[in-house]
Design an enzyme around this catalytic site. Sequence first.
Site, mmCIF file in Angstrom:
data_model
loop_
_atom_site.group_PDB
_atom_site.id
_atom_site.type_symbol
_atom_site.label_atom_id
_atom_site.label_comp_id
_atom_site.label_asym_id
_atom_site.label_seq_id
_atom_site.Cartn_x
_atom_site.Cartn_y
_atom_site.Cartn_z
ATOM 1 N N TYR A 53 55.056 63.446 60.325
ATOM 2 C CA TYR A 53 55.751 62.479 61.196
ATOM 3 C C TYR A 53 57.191 62.904 61.468
ATOM 4 O O TYR A 53 57.721 62.656 62.553
ATOM 5 C CB TYR A 53 55.679 61.078 60.583
ATOM 6 C CG TYR A 53 54.298 60.488 60.708
ATOM 7 C CD1 TYR A 53 53.394 60.525 59.654
ATOM 8 C CD2 TYR A 53 53.874 59.949 61.931
ATOM 9 C CE1 TYR A 53 52.107 60.020 59.796
ATOM 10 C CE2 TYR A 53 52.583 59.449 62.074
ATOM 11 C CZ TYR A 53 51.700 59.492 61.012
ATOM 12 O OH TYR A 53 50.421 59.025 61.170
ATOM 13 N N GLN A 86 49.366 52.348 72.845
ATOM 14 C CA GLN A 86 48.813 52.941 71.627
ATOM 15 C C GLN A 86 49.792 53.975 71.080
ATOM 16 O O GLN A 86 49.597 54.484 69.974
ATOM 17 C CB GLN A 86 47.470 53.613 71.921
ATOM 18 C CG GLN A 86 46.416 52.663 72.468
ATOM 19 C CD GLN A 86 45.163 53.402 72.888
ATOM 20 O OE1 GLN A 86 44.271 53.681 72.086
ATOM 21 N NE2 GLN A 86 45.114 53.760 74.162
ATOM 22 N N ASN A 87 50.809 54.274 71.865
ATOM 23 C CA ASN A 87 51.737 55.339 71.498
ATOM 24 C C ASN A 87 52.784 54.855 70.501
ATOM 25 O O ASN A 87 53.185 53.681 70.534
ATOM 26 C CB ASN A 87 52.433 55.886 72.748
ATOM 27 C CG ASN A 87 51.432 56.455 73.746
ATOM 28 O OD1 ASN A 87 50.305 56.780 73.361
ATOM 29 N ND2 ASN A 87 51.811 56.523 75.007
ATOM 30 N N ASP A 89 55.646 56.558 70.343
ATOM 31 C CA ASP A 89 56.949 56.991 70.866
ATOM 32 C C ASP A 89 57.663 55.805 71.516
ATOM 33 O O ASP A 89 57.063 54.759 71.748
ATOM 34 C CB ASP A 89 56.770 58.151 71.870
ATOM 35 C CG ASP A 89 56.033 57.755 73.152
ATOM 36 O OD1 ASP A 89 55.031 58.407 73.503
ATOM 37 O OD2 ASP A 89 56.463 56.774 73.810
ATOM 38 N N HIS A 104 49.869 50.718 67.532
ATOM 39 C CA HIS A 104 49.696 51.653 66.403
ATOM 40 C C HIS A 104 51.008 51.988 65.715
ATOM 41 O O HIS A 104 51.098 52.993 65.023
ATOM 42 C CB HIS A 104 49.004 52.936 66.909
ATOM 43 C CG HIS A 104 47.639 52.684 67.441
ATOM 44 N ND1 HIS A 104 46.990 53.551 68.275
ATOM 45 C CD2 HIS A 104 46.803 51.630 67.274
ATOM 46 C CE1 HIS A 104 45.802 53.053 68.597
ATOM 47 N NE2 HIS A 104 45.671 51.886 68.006
ATOM 48 N N GLY A 170 46.241 56.998 80.832
ATOM 49 C CA GLY A 170 46.322 58.116 79.892
ATOM 50 C C GLY A 170 45.745 57.864 78.519
ATOM 51 O O GLY A 170 46.415 58.098 77.507
ATOM 52 N N THR A 171 44.498 57.397 78.473
ATOM 53 C CA THR A 171 43.867 57.215 77.160
ATOM 54 C C THR A 171 42.389 57.541 77.249
ATOM 55 O O THR A 171 41.727 57.266 78.251
ATOM 56 C CB THR A 171 44.043 55.778 76.623
ATOM 57 O OG1 THR A 171 43.302 55.626 75.402
ATOM 58 C CG2 THR A 171 43.587 54.728 77.620
ATOM 59 N N SER A 172 41.890 58.143 76.161
ATOM 60 C CA SER A 172 40.463 58.509 76.110
ATOM 61 C C SER A 172 39.600 57.288 75.798
ATOM 62 O O SER A 172 38.381 57.372 75.809
ATOM 63 C CB SER A 172 40.251 59.586 75.033
ATOM 64 O OG SER A 172 40.670 59.062 73.769
HETATM 65 N N1 APR Z 1 48.432 62.025 82.692
HETATM 66 C C1 APR Z 1 47.524 61.055 82.385
HETATM 67 N N2 APR Z 1 46.590 61.178 81.409
HETATM 68 C C2 APR Z 1 46.579 62.348 80.734
HETATM 69 C C3 APR Z 1 47.488 63.397 80.981
HETATM 70 C C4 APR Z 1 48.437 63.192 82.017
HETATM 71 N N3 APR Z 1 49.331 64.144 82.335
HETATM 72 N N4 APR Z 1 47.205 64.408 80.126
HETATM 73 C C5 APR Z 1 46.157 63.991 79.363
HETATM 74 N N5 APR Z 1 45.782 62.762 79.732
HETATM 75 C C6 APR Z 1 44.731 61.923 79.191
HETATM 76 C C7 APR Z 1 43.476 62.650 78.752
HETATM 77 O O1 APR Z 1 42.606 62.853 79.860
HETATM 78 C C8 APR Z 1 42.914 61.648 77.747
HETATM 79 O O2 APR Z 1 42.102 60.688 78.392
HETATM 80 O O3 APR Z 1 45.235 61.307 78.035
HETATM 81 C C9 APR Z 1 44.157 60.952 77.200
HETATM 82 C C10 APR Z 1 44.494 61.382 75.790
HETATM 83 O O4 APR Z 1 43.487 60.903 74.934
HETATM 84 P P1 APR Z 1 43.769 60.942 73.373
HETATM 85 O O5 APR Z 1 44.357 62.263 73.019
HETATM 86 O O6 APR Z 1 42.519 60.484 72.697
HETATM 87 O O7 APR Z 1 44.932 59.876 73.157
HETATM 88 P P2 APR Z 1 44.779 58.310 73.041
HETATM 89 O O8 APR Z 1 43.681 57.808 73.901
HETATM 90 O O9 APR Z 1 46.131 57.744 73.242
HETATM 91 O O10 APR Z 1 44.362 58.124 71.491
HETATM 92 C C11 APR Z 1 44.284 56.803 71.012
HETATM 93 O O11 APR Z 1 43.956 57.727 68.805
HETATM 94 O O12 APR Z 1 44.529 59.238 67.189
HETATM 95 C C12 APR Z 1 44.683 57.942 67.588
HETATM 96 O O13 APR Z 1 46.517 56.569 67.049
HETATM 97 C C13 APR Z 1 46.129 57.642 67.867
HETATM 98 O O14 APR Z 1 47.030 56.142 69.532
HETATM 99 C C14 APR Z 1 46.143 57.219 69.327
HETATM 100 C C15 APR Z 1 44.701 56.803 69.574
#
Ligand code: APR
Length: 244
Positions: A53, A86-87, A89, A104, A170-172
Amino acid sequence: MKTVVVLTGAGISAESGIKTFRDDNGLWRNYRFEEVASPHAWAADPELVLEFYNLRRKQLLEVHPNPAHYALAKLQEFFDVKIVTQNVDDLHERAGSRNVLHLHGELRKARSTADDSLVTDIDGWVLNLGDMCSLGSQLRPHVVWFGEITENIVPAIALAEKADAFIIVGTSLRVYPAANLISYTPRGIPMFFVDPQAQPYPGFAALQIIKQTAGSGVPMLVDHLIEEYSTQKNAKNETPGPAP
Ligand code: APR
């Protein structure tokens, strides 16, 4: 004022230079989250956890919000914008967003290991073994680790239930309960998903997919929402009131 709820993930900060978790060069490609982001990891090797961290916090101090963060801050001039992120930052706050709910945790804060409610700001980027809270217990990162409860999902659901529009950026959508927040939104509201890999969400055919990066897709969407707001406002002003 209409309420716009925005669920953001690591993708909104990617163009600021912060790694996502599951993309090709994501954090979980270089670390096993069980070893750096879980209560077990903390018990087994607190120094490795603190270092993980500290490195992320050091980088956070060197990056800046991007156009997506600033566009959401601008949207506040026209709507009651509630960010549910979820970020960990603080780029939404640094861009000027006033209502940010962290599901988170927050990278720049520390929490007492004796009392979860005892949260303090971290001055700079280093949190070390031996850094104690006011109760004399070790401070830990104020981050929700895998296996821990996402307590802020309760207020997040309350926000989603009152949304007049819902945006996902921007989240999976791989991590629950955040990934299920859309299910608490009122039926029939406008909803958008900005992400190059955005996929339809089962049961939500109305979700408009915008397969763009946050840095270009979010400002475009914000401009569209503001234009729509202004058009509706002008229409109301032009609509003659009841005859005197
Ligand atoms: N603009 C928009 N989306 C983007 C970009 C971009 N420039 N670059 C990547 N992405 C998308 C990817 O397509 C993906 O869908 O951001 C997403 C990232 O997914 P993850 O890495 O799984 O991140 P996230 O969804 O925030 O994860 C959720 O998982 O590990 C835990 O606590 C952690 O908060 C996090 C949670």
